[in-house]
Design an enzyme around this catalytic site. Sequence first.
Site, mmCIF file in Angstrom:
data_model
loop_
_atom_site.group_PDB
_atom_site.id
_atom_site.type_symbol
_atom_site.label_atom_id
_atom_site.label_comp_id
_atom_site.label_asym_id
_atom_site.label_seq_id
_atom_site.Cartn_x
_atom_site.Cartn_y
_atom_site.Cartn_z
ATOM 1 N N GLU A 1 0.867 -1.190 0.000
ATOM 2 C CA GLU A 1 0.000 0.000 0.000
ATOM 3 C C GLU A 1 0.895 1.229 0.000
ATOM 4 O O GLU A 1 1.728 1.382 0.892
ATOM 5 C CB GLU A 1 -0.887 -0.037 1.246
ATOM 6 N N ARG B 1 0.880 10.228 1.245
ATOM 7 C CA ARG B 1 1.414 11.179 2.223
ATOM 8 C C ARG B 1 2.703 11.829 1.760
ATOM 9 O O ARG B 1 3.316 12.572 2.512
ATOM 10 C CB ARG B 1 1.671 10.482 3.557
ATOM 11 N N THR C 1 -4.219 6.125 2.676
ATOM 12 C CA THR C 1 -4.489 7.508 3.100
ATOM 13 C C THR C 1 -5.291 8.251 2.030
ATOM 14 O O THR C 1 -5.027 9.415 1.722
ATOM 15 C CB THR C 1 -3.192 8.282 3.468
ATOM 16 N N LYS D 1 -10.577 -1.747 7.446
ATOM 17 C CA LYS D 1 -9.283 -1.608 8.114
ATOM 18 C C LYS D 1 -9.571 -1.254 9.576
ATOM 19 O O LYS D 1 -10.262 -0.266 9.834
ATOM 20 C CB LYS D 1 -8.530 -0.476 7.405
HETATM 21 C C1 3PG Z 1 -1.502 3.563 7.857
HETATM 22 O O1 3PG Z 1 -1.499 4.551 7.158
HETATM 23 O O2 3PG Z 1 -2.136 2.545 7.572
HETATM 24 C C2 3PG Z 1 -0.768 3.589 9.113
HETATM 25 O O3 3PG Z 1 -0.153 4.800 9.347
HETATM 26 C C3 3PG Z 1 0.246 2.513 9.205
HETATM 27 O O4 3PG Z 1 0.408 2.366 10.539
HETATM 28 P P1 3PG Z 1 1.844 2.110 11.179
HETATM 29 O O5 3PG Z 1 2.751 3.167 10.587
HETATM 30 O O6 3PG Z 1 1.624 2.300 12.642
HETATM 31 O O7 3PG Z 1 2.246 0.723 10.799
#
Ligand code: 3PG
Length: 209
Positions: A42, A46, A69, A129
């Site tokens: 994924e 960002r 995101t 999710k």
């Molecule tokens: C996401 O965008 O799914 C999360 O920020 C991932 O979470 P993590 O960085 O705590 O693994």
Amino acid sequence: MTAGLASVLAGARILPVLTVPSVANAGPLADALTAGGARCAEVTLRSPDAEHVMKTMAAHGGLAVGAGTVLTPDQAERAVAAGARFVVSPGYDAGVVARCRELGVPVVPGVATATELMCALRAGLDTVKLFPAEPLGGTGMLKALAAPFPQARFLPTGGIGPAHLSGYLSHPAVLAVGGSWMATTGHLERGDYDGIRRLTAEALERSRG
Ligand code: 3PG
């Protein structure tokens, strides 16, 4: 009818979540992930280069690449145009869900409560999710939330590391576990692709154990 996330993941149970600073990282990152055994990833929206990164990683061929995101319908559309085969959002947005439906791409909204899960189920989705999984209470929260909704499948993400994997993956409602620990922005900034390959291989190994 849109195929669900399960058919895109095709049995993969670990979803690396990537925030990639530069498109220059995309090729070596895809190589490192596939060398470690990953079959999906994924790419979060960002970083400014996210669309280019997605395009490059999707063209690599070894990974089913999705977008993360995704906050607006337009972002969903751009991500799919860049090659995203699934769309993940930190929360539930009816506009994002509707646009993904039109585009024929699986959408996985984030849920943190039973009410949000009911919105997703009512919209006809079967996979959500669980986010942010660890701060919400980890596997305890997952078990409690999953119990009244046997039709729901979960992609727990948020604060998860190698030590938590078996706890999540042993729950029958968990489709896969997502996380950034295998390929952090720090790894990418340092060019530590061998570290990414190693952490990915370890996660895959744990997911089989
Ligand atoms: C996401 O965008 O799914 C999360 O920020 C991932 O979470 P993590 O960085 O705590 O693994």
